[in-house]
Design a protein around this motif. Structure first.
Motif, PDB file in Angstrom:
ATOM      1  N   VAL A   8       0.840  -1.199   0.000  1.00 42.32           N
ATOM      2  CA  VAL A   8       0.000   0.000   0.000  1.00 42.32           C
ATOM      3  C   VAL A   8       0.875   1.248   0.000  1.00 42.32           C
ATOM      4  O   VAL A   8       0.622   2.211  -0.735  1.00 42.32           O
ATOM      5  CB  VAL A   8      -0.943   0.004   1.218  1.00 42.32           C
ATOM      6  CG1 VAL A   8      -1.636   1.360   1.360  1.00 42.32           C
ATOM      7  CG2 VAL A   8      -1.981  -1.110   1.087  1.00 42.32           C
ATOM      8  N   ARG A   9       1.911   1.224   0.825  1.00 48.40           N
ATOM      9  CA  ARG A   9       2.832   2.365   0.875  1.00 48.40           C
ATOM     10  C   ARG A   9       3.552   2.530  -0.461  1.00 48.40           C
ATOM     11  O   ARG A   9       3.736   3.659  -0.942  1.00 48.40           O
ATOM     12  CB  ARG A   9       3.860   2.150   1.995  1.00 48.40           C
ATOM     13  CG  ARG A   9       4.927   3.238   2.066  1.00 48.40           C
ATOM     14  CD  ARG A   9       5.966   2.928   3.151  1.00 48.40           C
ATOM     15  NE  ARG A   9       7.062   3.861   3.080  1.00 48.40           N
ATOM     16  CZ  ARG A   9       8.085   3.772   2.234  1.00 48.40           C
ATOM     17  NH1 ARG A   9       8.135   2.742   1.376  1.00 48.40           N
ATOM     18  NH2 ARG A   9       9.042   4.665   2.229  1.00 48.40           N
ATOM     19  N   LEU A  10       3.948   1.414  -1.080  1.00 45.02           N
ATOM     20  CA  LEU A  10       4.649   1.469  -2.370  1.00 45.02           C
ATOM     21  C   LEU A  10       3.782   2.155  -3.423  1.00 45.02           C
ATOM     22  O   LEU A  10       4.256   3.037  -4.154  1.00 45.02           O
ATOM     23  CB  LEU A  10       5.000   0.052  -2.826  1.00 45.02           C
ATOM     24  CG  LEU A  10       5.656  -0.075  -4.209  1.00 45.02           C
ATOM     25  CD1 LEU A  10       7.029   0.586  -4.212  1.00 45.02           C
ATOM     26  CD2 LEU A  10       5.769  -1.547  -4.617  1.00 45.02           C
ATOM     27  N   ILE A  11       2.518   1.779  -3.497  1.00 42.30           N
ATOM     28  CA  ILE A  11       1.609   2.365  -4.480  1.00 42.30           C
ATOM     29  C   ILE A  11       1.407   3.855  -4.194  1.00 42.30           C
ATOM     30  O   ILE A  11       1.398   4.688  -5.111  1.00 42.30           O
ATOM     31  CB  ILE A  11       0.263   1.617  -4.478  1.00 42.30           C
ATOM     32  CG1 ILE A  11       0.436   0.203  -5.050  1.00 42.30           C
ATOM     33  CG2 ILE A  11      -0.787   2.388  -5.260  1.00 42.30           C
ATOM     34  CD1 ILE A  11       0.880   0.180  -6.490  1.00 42.30           C
ATOM     35  N   THR A  12       1.252   4.188  -2.928  1.00 42.66           N
ATOM     36  CA  THR A  12       1.061   5.596  -2.558  1.00 42.66           C
ATOM     37  C   THR A  12       2.276   6.426  -2.936  1.00 42.66           C
ATOM     38  O   THR A  12       2.155   7.503  -3.542  1.00 42.66           O
ATOM     39  CB  THR A  12       0.792   5.716  -1.048  1.00 42.66           C
ATOM     40  OG1 THR A  12      -0.367   4.954  -0.716  1.00 42.66           O
ATOM     41  CG2 THR A  12       0.582   7.176  -0.652  1.00 42.66           C
ATOM     42  N   GLN A  13       3.456   5.934  -2.586  1.00 40.25           N
ATOM     43  CA  GLN A  13       4.686   6.660  -2.894  1.00 40.25           C
ATOM     44  C   GLN A  13       4.894   6.757  -4.406  1.00 40.25           C
ATOM     45  O   GLN A  13       5.351   7.792  -4.911  1.00 40.25           O
ATOM     46  CB  GLN A  13       5.883   5.963  -2.237  1.00 40.25           C
ATOM     47  CG  GLN A  13       5.896   6.058  -0.721  1.00 40.25           C
ATOM     48  CD  GLN A  13       5.953   7.502  -0.234  1.00 40.25           C
ATOM     49  OE1 GLN A  13       6.748   8.303  -0.710  1.00 40.25           O
ATOM     50  NE2 GLN A  13       5.085   7.830   0.722  1.00 40.25           N
ATOM     51  N   ALA A  14       4.564   5.689  -5.129  1.00 36.02           N
ATOM     52  CA  ALA A  14       4.717   5.711  -6.583  1.00 36.02           C
ATOM     53  C   ALA A  14       3.838   6.793  -7.201  1.00 36.02           C
ATOM     54  O   ALA A  14       4.258   7.519  -8.117  1.00 36.02           O
ATOM     55  CB  ALA A  14       4.370   4.352  -7.171  1.00 36.02           C
ATOM     56  N   GLY A  15       2.605   6.908  -6.702  1.00 34.66           N
ATOM     57  CA  GLY A  15       1.716   7.947  -7.205  1.00 34.66           C
ATOM     58  C   GLY A  15       2.271   9.338  -6.984  1.00 34.66           C
ATOM     59  O   GLY A  15       2.174  10.206  -7.867  1.00 34.66           O
ATOM     60  N   LEU A  16       2.875   9.558  -5.826  1.00 33.90           N
ATOM     61  CA  LEU A  16       3.468  10.857  -5.521  1.00 33.90           C
ATOM     62  C   LEU A  16       4.654  11.147  -6.438  1.00 33.90           C
ATOM     63  O   LEU A  16       4.826  12.275  -6.924  1.00 33.90           O
ATOM     64  CB  LEU A  16       3.900  10.902  -4.054  1.00 33.90           C
ATOM     65  CG  LEU A  16       2.769  10.834  -3.019  1.00 33.90           C
ATOM     66  CD1 LEU A  16       3.345  10.724  -1.614  1.00 33.90           C
ATOM     67  CD2 LEU A  16       1.854  12.044  -3.134  1.00 33.90           C
ATOM     68  N   VAL A  17       5.479  10.129  -6.661  1.00 34.53           N
ATOM     69  CA  VAL A  17       6.652  10.312  -7.524  1.00 34.53           C
ATOM     70  C   VAL A  17       6.223  10.599  -8.958  1.00 34.53           C
ATOM     71  O   VAL A  17       6.786  11.472  -9.625  1.00 34.53           O
ATOM     72  CB  VAL A  17       7.563   9.062  -7.455  1.00 34.53           C
ATOM     73  CG1 VAL A  17       8.629   9.094  -8.558  1.00 34.53           C
ATOM     74  CG2 VAL A  17       8.233   8.986  -6.091  1.00 34.53           C
ATOM     75  N   LEU A  18       5.231   9.870  -9.454  1.00 37.68           N
ATOM     76  CA  LEU A  18       4.749  10.101 -10.813  1.00 37.68           C
ATOM     77  C   LEU A  18       4.174  11.511 -10.959  1.00 37.68           C
ATOM     78  O   LEU A  18       4.393  12.174 -11.982  1.00 37.68           O
ATOM     79  CB  LEU A  18       3.695   9.060 -11.185  1.00 37.68           C
ATOM     80  CG  LEU A  18       4.216   7.641 -11.402  1.00 37.68           C
ATOM     81  CD1 LEU A  18       3.061   6.658 -11.522  1.00 37.68           C
ATOM     82  CD2 LEU A  18       5.098   7.560 -12.643  1.00 37.68           C
ATOM     83  N   ALA A  19       3.450  11.953  -9.946  1.00 33.90           N
ATOM     84  CA  ALA A  19       2.891  13.311  -9.996  1.00 33.90           C
ATOM     85  C   ALA A  19       4.002  14.352 -10.015  1.00 33.90           C
ATOM     86  O   ALA A  19       3.941  15.333 -10.771  1.00 33.90           O
ATOM     87  CB  ALA A  19       1.966  13.532  -8.797  1.00 33.90           C
ATOM     88  N   LYS A  20       5.029  14.148  -9.204  1.00 36.24           N
ATOM     89  CA  LYS A  20       6.151  15.098  -9.175  1.00 36.24           C
ATOM     90  C   LYS A  20       6.905  15.067 -10.500  1.00 36.24           C
ATOM     91  O   LYS A  20       7.321  16.120 -11.017  1.00 36.24           O
ATOM     92  CB  LYS A  20       7.095  14.761  -8.024  1.00 36.24           C
ATOM     93  CG  LYS A  20       8.223  15.783  -7.857  1.00 36.24           C
ATOM     94  CD  LYS A  20       9.033  15.524  -6.606  1.00 36.24           C
ATOM     95  CE  LYS A  20      10.128  16.579  -6.452  1.00 36.24           C
ATOM     96  NZ  LYS A  20      10.938  16.338  -5.213  1.00 36.24           N
ATOM     97  N   ALA A  21       7.087  13.872 -11.065  1.00 37.71           N
ATOM     98  CA  ALA A  21       7.777  13.760 -12.355  1.00 37.71           C
ATOM     99  C   ALA A  21       7.010  14.490 -13.448  1.00 37.71           C
ATOM    100  O   ALA A  21       7.609  15.148 -14.313  1.00 37.71           O
ATOM    101  CB  ALA A  21       7.961  12.284 -12.720  1.00 37.71           C
ATOM    102  N   MET A  22       5.680  14.399 -13.403  1.00 38.12           N
ATOM    103  CA  MET A  22       4.877  15.095 -14.410  1.00 38.12           C
ATOM    104  C   MET A  22       4.993  16.608 -14.256  1.00 38.12           C
ATOM    105  O   MET A  22       5.041  17.345 -15.247  1.00 38.12           O
ATOM    106  CB  MET A  22       3.424  14.634 -14.326  1.00 38.12           C
ATOM    107  CG  MET A  22       3.195  13.262 -14.940  1.00 38.12           C
ATOM    108  SD  MET A  22       1.452  12.778 -15.041  1.00 38.12           S
ATOM    109  CE  MET A  22       1.179  12.191 -13.376  1.00 38.12           C
ATOM    110  N   ARG A  23       5.068  17.085 -13.004  1.00 34.96           N
ATOM    111  CA  ARG A  23       5.249  18.520 -12.794  1.00 34.96           C
ATOM    112  C   ARG A  23       6.603  18.979 -13.320  1.00 34.96           C
ATOM    113  O   ARG A  23       6.717  20.043 -13.941  1.00 34.96           O
ATOM    114  CB  ARG A  23       5.111  18.859 -11.304  1.00 34.96           C
ATOM    115  CG  ARG A  23       3.688  18.755 -10.777  1.00 34.96           C
ATOM    116  CD  ARG A  23       3.530  19.439  -9.432  1.00 34.96           C
ATOM    117  NE  ARG A  23       4.363  18.825  -8.404  1.00 34.96           N
ATOM    118  CZ  ARG A  23       3.982  17.807  -7.635  1.00 34.96           C
ATOM    119  NH1 ARG A  23       2.781  17.260  -7.809  1.00 34.96           N
ATOM    120  NH2 ARG A  23       4.790  17.322  -6.720  1.00 34.96           N
ATOM    121  N   LEU A  24       7.628  18.179 -13.070  1.00 35.04           N
ATOM    122  CA  LEU A  24       8.959  18.514 -13.580  1.00 35.04           C
ATOM    123  C   LEU A  24       8.966  18.519 -15.102  1.00 35.04           C
ATOM    124  O   LEU A  24       9.618  19.370 -15.734  1.00 35.04           O
ATOM    125  CB  LEU A  24       9.991  17.515 -13.045  1.00 35.04           C
ATOM    126  CG  LEU A  24      10.321  17.625 -11.554  1.00 35.04           C
ATOM    127  CD1 LEU A  24      11.146  16.422 -11.101  1.00 35.04           C
ATOM    128  CD2 LEU A  24      11.085  18.922 -11.272  1.00 35.04           C
TER     129      LEU A  24
END
Length: 219
Positions: A8-24
Motif C-alpha cells: 500500500v505504501r509502495l503504491i502511494t509513494q509511486a503515485g506521488l513520484v509520478l505526480a512530481k515527475a509530471m510537474r517537472l
C-alpha cells in the motif's frame, strides 16, 4: 500484514513520484524527473531503470517475486516508472531509449492482465491503451508481439490475434503447431464469441485453411 502495508505504501509513494515527475516535465526539467524515478526505484525496489531494461522479462519478474510469484503492485509500479521515463526520454528526442521502455512497460502490464492480477486504484487497462498508442508508429519486437498475441486472444480480440499470428509467422517466431493449436482453441468458441471478436466462424475456418496451406508450402 507487513507485506500488505508495504505494498500500500509502495503504491502511494509511486503515485506521488509520478505526480512530481509530471510537474517537472511541465517545467521542462526532464533529466531531473528521470533522476527522481531512478532514485525511487533504487530506494523502494533495489532496482535501477538501466538494470530493469537489461534484464529479460522473466528475470525481472523473478526479481519482483515474493515466495515464487511476482506481486502485482511491484510489477505495476515498475511498468509505470518505465512508461513515465519513456515519455521523458521521448521529449528529449531519445527514441532509441524511449521505445524499448514503452515496450517493456506494455509487456509488464499485459502480464498483470493475463494473470488476473489487477488491483483497486490502479488502471492497468488504461495504461495498456496509452502504451499501445505510444508504440503505434513503431515496429514492435517479437517479444512484444507474442505478449500482445496472447493478450488479444484472452481479451476476446480474435481478429487482432489472428493478424498477429501471421506477423509472428513472418518473424519465424511461432511454429506450425502453435498456429494449429490457436485455431483449435478458436473452433471451440461459441459463434457469438467469434462474432464479437471480429472473426465469424466462416472467416475463422478460412483462416485455418490458409494456415494449413501456408505451413504445407513452407514445409
Amino acid at each position: 500484514m507487513f507485506e500488505r502495508d508495504y505494498l500500500v505504501r509502495l503504491i502511494t509513494q509511486a503515485g506521488l513520484v509520478l505526480a512530481k515527475a509530471m510537474r517537472l516535465r511541465e517545467q521542462h526539467k526532464q533529466q531531473e524527473a528521470i533522476d527522481l524515478i531512478d532514485e525511487f526505484l533504487g530506494r523502494e525496489l533495489r532496482l535501477r531503470s538501466r538494470l530493469a531494461m537489461g534484464l529479460s522479462d522473466e528475470d525481472l519478474l523473478s526479481m519482483l517475486s515474493v515466495t515464487g510469484s511476482p506481486n502485482a503492485e511491484s510489477v505495476a509500479v515498475v511498468a509505470a516508472m518505465l512508461q513515465e521515463e519513456a515519455e521523458l526520454l521521448s521529449d528529449l528526442g531519445q527514441t532509441e531509449l524511449s521505445v524499448p521502455r514503452y515496450a517493456k512497460a506494455l509487456r509488464l502490464n499485459l502480464y498483470i492482465l493475463r494473470n488476473d492480477m489487477e488491483f483497486e486504484g490502479w488502471d492497468v487497462r488504461k495504461r495498456v491503451e496509452q502504451l499501445l498508442a505510444a508504440l503505434s508508429p513503431y515496429e514492435l519486437g517479437v517479444d512484444t508481439k507474442l505478449a500482445l498475441w496472447q493478450w488479444h486472444e484472452s481479451n476476446g480480440q480474435l481478429a487482432e490475434a489472428e493478424n498477429l499470428l501471421y506477423e509472428l509467422q513472418e518473424d519465424e517466431a511461432v511454429s506450425a503447431e502453435e498456429g494449429f493449436t490457436f485455431y483449435e482453441r478458436l473452433s471451440a468458441y461459441d459463434d457469438s464469441v467469434l462474432e464479437s471478436g471480429g472473426l465469424p466462424r466462416n472467416e475463422m475456418e478460412e483462416g485455418r485453411r490458409q494456415w494449413g496451406a501456408l505451413m504445407k508450402e513452407n514445409a
